[in-house]
Design a protein around this motif. Structure first.
Motif, PDB file in Angstrom:
ATOM      1  N   TRP A   6      -0.092  -6.515  12.049  1.00  0.00           N
ATOM      2  CA  TRP A   6      -0.891  -7.668  11.606  1.00  0.00           C
ATOM      3  C   TRP A   6      -0.941  -8.743  12.672  1.00  0.00           C
ATOM      4  N   GLY A  44      -8.273 -10.016   4.881  1.00  0.00           N
ATOM      5  CA  GLY A  44      -7.805  -8.913   4.057  1.00  0.00           C
ATOM      6  C   GLY A  44      -7.752  -9.278   2.591  1.00  0.00           C
ATOM      7  N   TRP A  45      -7.288 -10.472   2.307  1.00  0.00           N
ATOM      8  CA  TRP A  45      -7.202 -10.944   0.922  1.00  0.00           C
ATOM      9  C   TRP A  45      -8.595 -11.118   0.324  1.00  0.00           C
ATOM     10  N   LYS A  48     -10.229  -7.850  -0.639  1.00  0.00           N
ATOM     11  CA  LYS A  48      -9.722  -7.295  -1.894  1.00  0.00           C
ATOM     12  C   LYS A  48     -10.257  -8.059  -3.100  1.00  0.00           C
ATOM     13  N   ASP A  54     -10.091  -2.061  -0.375  1.00  0.00           N
ATOM     14  CA  ASP A  54      -8.843  -2.174   0.369  1.00  0.00           C
ATOM     15  C   ASP A  54      -9.199  -2.318   1.840  1.00  0.00           C
ATOM     16  N   SER A  55      -9.352  -3.558   2.278  1.00  0.00           N
ATOM     17  CA  SER A  55      -9.807  -3.815   3.646  1.00  0.00           C
ATOM     18  C   SER A  55      -8.681  -3.733   4.659  1.00  0.00           C
ATOM     19  N   ILE A  56      -7.518  -3.342   4.211  1.00  0.00           N
ATOM     20  CA  ILE A  56      -6.398  -3.227   5.138  1.00  0.00           C
ATOM     21  C   ILE A  56      -5.862  -1.796   5.119  1.00  0.00           C
ATOM     22  N   THR A  64     -10.679  -3.095   8.446  1.00  0.00           N
ATOM     23  CA  THR A  64      -9.557  -3.983   8.762  1.00  0.00           C
ATOM     24  C   THR A  64      -9.967  -5.000   9.809  1.00  0.00           C
ATOM     25  N   ALA A  67     -12.659  -7.527   8.473  1.00  0.00           N
ATOM     26  CA  ALA A  67     -12.033  -8.512   7.586  1.00  0.00           C
ATOM     27  C   ALA A  67     -11.233  -9.535   8.391  1.00  0.00           C
ATOM     28  N   ALA A  68     -10.499  -9.089   9.393  1.00  0.00           N
ATOM     29  CA  ALA A  68      -9.696 -10.005  10.210  1.00  0.00           C
ATOM     30  C   ALA A  68     -10.579 -10.956  11.010  1.00  0.00           C
TER      31      ALA A  68
END
Length: 91
Positions: A6, A44-45, A48, A54-56, A64, A67-68
């Motif tokens: 992360w 990520g949150w 979701k 589930d982007s992580i 991922t 989203a980041a």
């Protein structure tokens, strides 16, 4: 994913967000890195909560990274709004 993954994603997402939105930011590289790490978590949150995905999934998953980067852009805009007003008052 572990915390090290992360942090790495956040650092890179912060750099990408800064490249997408260039400009002078108070705080420099350290603040940009912290915004990137927090933005990765925020992205990520949000993925979701808003989209129910589930982007992580993993380090090398496109969702991922998107989203980041989006989370980092959101925080960078908010940071500029907050610090921009402060720097204008002192100048």
């Amino acid at each position: 994913m572990g915390i090290i993954a992360w942090i790495i994603i956040g650092l890179l997402a912060g750099a990408i967000a800064k490249a997408i939105m260039p400009g002078k930011d108070p705080g420099g590289v350290i603040i940009t890195m912290l915004i990137g790490i927090a933005g990765g978590l925020l992205g990520g949150w949000l993925g979701k909560v808003i989209f129910g995905v589930d982007s992580i999934d993993g380090f090398f998953e496109l969702s991922t990274w998107i989203a980041a980067i989006v989370g980092s852009l959101i925080l960078l805009v908010l940071y500029r709004m907050v610090t921009g007003n402060r720097s204008r008052r002192h100048a």
